[in-house]
Design an enzyme around this catalytic site. Structure first.
Site, PDB file in Angstrom:
ATOM      1  N   LYS B  50       0.835  -1.206   0.000  1.00 14.04           N
ATOM      2  CA  LYS B  50       0.000   0.000   0.000  1.00 14.04           C
ATOM      3  C   LYS B  50       0.866   1.250   0.000  1.00 14.04           C
ATOM      4  O   LYS B  50       0.590   2.211  -0.735  1.00 14.04           O
ATOM      5  CB  LYS B  50      -0.938  -0.013   1.226  1.00 14.04           C
ATOM      6  CG  LYS B  50      -2.043  -1.061   1.125  1.00 14.04           C
ATOM      7  CD  LYS B  50      -2.797  -1.270   2.446  1.00 14.04           C
ATOM      8  CE  LYS B  50      -3.782  -2.450   2.293  1.00 14.04           C
ATOM      9  NZ  LYS B  50      -4.479  -2.781   3.553  1.00 14.04           N
ATOM     10  N   GLN B  94      -4.102  -1.208   9.727  1.00 15.59           N
ATOM     11  CA  GLN B  94      -4.051  -2.532   9.095  1.00 15.59           C
ATOM     12  C   GLN B  94      -4.683  -3.586  10.008  1.00 15.59           C
ATOM     13  O   GLN B  94      -4.321  -3.696  11.180  1.00 15.59           O
ATOM     14  CB  GLN B  94      -2.594  -2.910   8.771  1.00 15.59           C
ATOM     15  CG  GLN B  94      -2.441  -4.254   8.073  1.00 15.59           C
ATOM     16  CD  GLN B  94      -3.030  -4.264   6.656  1.00 15.59           C
ATOM     17  OE1 GLN B  94      -2.952  -3.270   5.933  1.00 15.59           O
ATOM     18  NE2 GLN B  94      -3.646  -5.371   6.275  1.00 15.59           N
ATOM     19  N   ASP B 117     -10.584   3.558   4.530  1.00 18.39           N
ATOM     20  CA  ASP B 117     -11.022   2.171   4.425  1.00 18.39           C
ATOM     21  C   ASP B 117     -12.550   2.062   4.503  1.00 18.39           C
ATOM     22  O   ASP B 117     -13.106   0.977   4.278  1.00 18.39           O
ATOM     23  CB  ASP B 117     -10.397   1.325   5.547  1.00 18.39           C
ATOM     24  CG  ASP B 117      -9.328   0.369   5.035  1.00 18.39           C
ATOM     25  OD1 ASP B 117      -9.198   0.222   3.800  1.00 18.39           O
ATOM     26  OD2 ASP B 117      -8.630  -0.230   5.871  1.00 18.39           O
TER      27      ASP B 117
END
Lengths: 281, 281
Positions: B50, B94, B117
């Site tokens: 990422k 994460q 997200d």
């Protein structure tokens, strides 16, 4: 064969009695604050009904009536005052509001723990994730009605016709939470009758009088009618009852089906909010 | 006949290039903050990918790596610092986290405007209501993939298999937002093959290798495979590709289908968040 009629008035009475018992068991009485803006006669009647039902269930009453000319800042200030008031366990902002006010922005001022209508973004996010929270009253009332009628949901095919924020969308989420296989249909859906005939449980929340006919229903299916429309023939729902009753296994009438459940679930939410607060102390 | 293969790598490249153009057009560069807790090798690889992809798109990098023994308060403090940091336009925590940390509680500390997200309760509530907001990357990537392949959604029957908070539920909402008639199926669904054969667009997000076979697919349907499983035969998805390809009209491969879209949409969200901030100034 004619469908069993699910008596919403009777089920709502049971929910209200149970709610009154739970309210009486609390150390501090729950209090429902209602906020009415303007003089729309229908809204006035709805709020009066809610206050009367709340009082009958042992729920305290706080009422604020603002003129239809109130500014958004003035309505916001009232909501903020009720949000900060420790006695108030539930806040209901009666909709619709006069056109110059933004309902979504105002509803967001209600703290999630007092959001007894289940309409804030946070409440809807909790529902979308399947987490505990206060649920919108009408779809929660449909679930309570199905439970009371002994209609199983797990593994069943459910079709919701209508995708409003207030009913259709949260209805689909609640049915999913009960392990139904859920389809949400709407104005763009093709061949609606074929789709709805696949439903074990069909919830009509399209806001279109009589849109669900006998041709839309599988033999023996349960049909829940969330619509309510004032016509020259009196109150009618989204379901053509004369056509559907010979086919369906069970049906909710209009009036006297889902309608009475909405206020009952509002009271249940108000007491649930008070219980949560008491448990946190 | 064999299904057209939808090339996720190519579509993702297009999204990344477009994102880089939009990032370059901003007055202040967007910055993605990544937070990694512990030393899970797979998570380490994902975060590194990422960060590398973000850098390639002209997105600034802030990285925090905490030990696996970090307390919830320590992780929360890092998230709060990034939330308050004006340079940071997107925050990614994460997942999964070490078992002693509550992911839902920690994710909630990310401000909705930096929630790239799309996992906070507020972001999910906005999605549930069909209001603008940042969307979860994987289901948003599926929509982008379908758009790029020219698959129409309005009025089409879509079936999503799987109801996770991360994929299945938001996927259903996004398809509904595009006017598909959407069904969400899950482990309690009866006669899954009959249901999925009614789909014009079938999204497999069950997390079960090969659960979707040729018998589950209508001739000519589009099949999107969100699953990714490491087996002795290499990476496989939720779709039995050998069985489905002769039936379907279009199919996404594993690997190289939905997978590459997830990072691309994360970058797109990060730039969208920065654009929203710049527009508000």
């Amino acid at each position: 064969m004619t469908a069993t009629v699910i008596d919403g008035r009777m089920v709502a009475r049971g929910v209200r009695e149970e709610t009154a018992r739970r309210a009486a068991a609390l150390t501090t009485a729950p209090v429902l604050a209602t906020v009415l803006v303007g003089d729309d006669p229908a809204s006035g009647v709805y709020v009066a009904n809610k206050r009367r039902s709340a009082a009958a269930a042992g729920i305290g009453d706080v009422h604020r009536h603002l003129p239809g000319t109130a500014s958004e800042a003035e309505v916001a200030a009232v909501l903020d005052e009720l949000a900060a008031d420790d006695r108030v366990t539930g806040i209901l902002l009666q909709l619709p509001l006069p056109g110059h006010l933004d309902p979504a922005r105002l509803v967001e001022r209600i703290p999630p723990e007092k959001d007894v209508d289940g309409l804030t973004t946070r409440s809807q996010g909790l529902l979308a994730r399947g987490e505990p929270g206060l649920r919108p009253c009408t779809p929660a009332g449909v679930i309570a009605l199905l439970d009371a009628a002994g209609i199983g949901l797990a593994g069943r095919r459910a079709v919701v016709v209508g995708r409003s924020t207030l009913v259709g969308r949260p209805m689909a989420q609640l049915l999913l939470g009960r392990d139904a296989t859920v389809t949400i249909a709407h104005s763009r859906t093709r061949d609606l009758p074929a789709l709805t005939r696949s439903a074990d449980v069909l919830v009509a929340a399209a806001g279109v009088p009589g849109i669900i006919t006998g041709a839309h229903v599988a033999p023996g299916a349960t049909v829940v009618d969330v619509g309510i429309h004032r016509t020259s023939d009196g109150l009618v729902g989204d379901v053509d009852r004369a056509g559907v009753a010979p086919v369906a296994g069970a049906i909710t009438p209009v009036p006297g089906g889902v309608g009475p459940m909405t206020i009952a679930m509002l009271l249940a939410n108000t007491v649930a909010a008070a219980q949560t607060r008491e448990a946190a102390r």
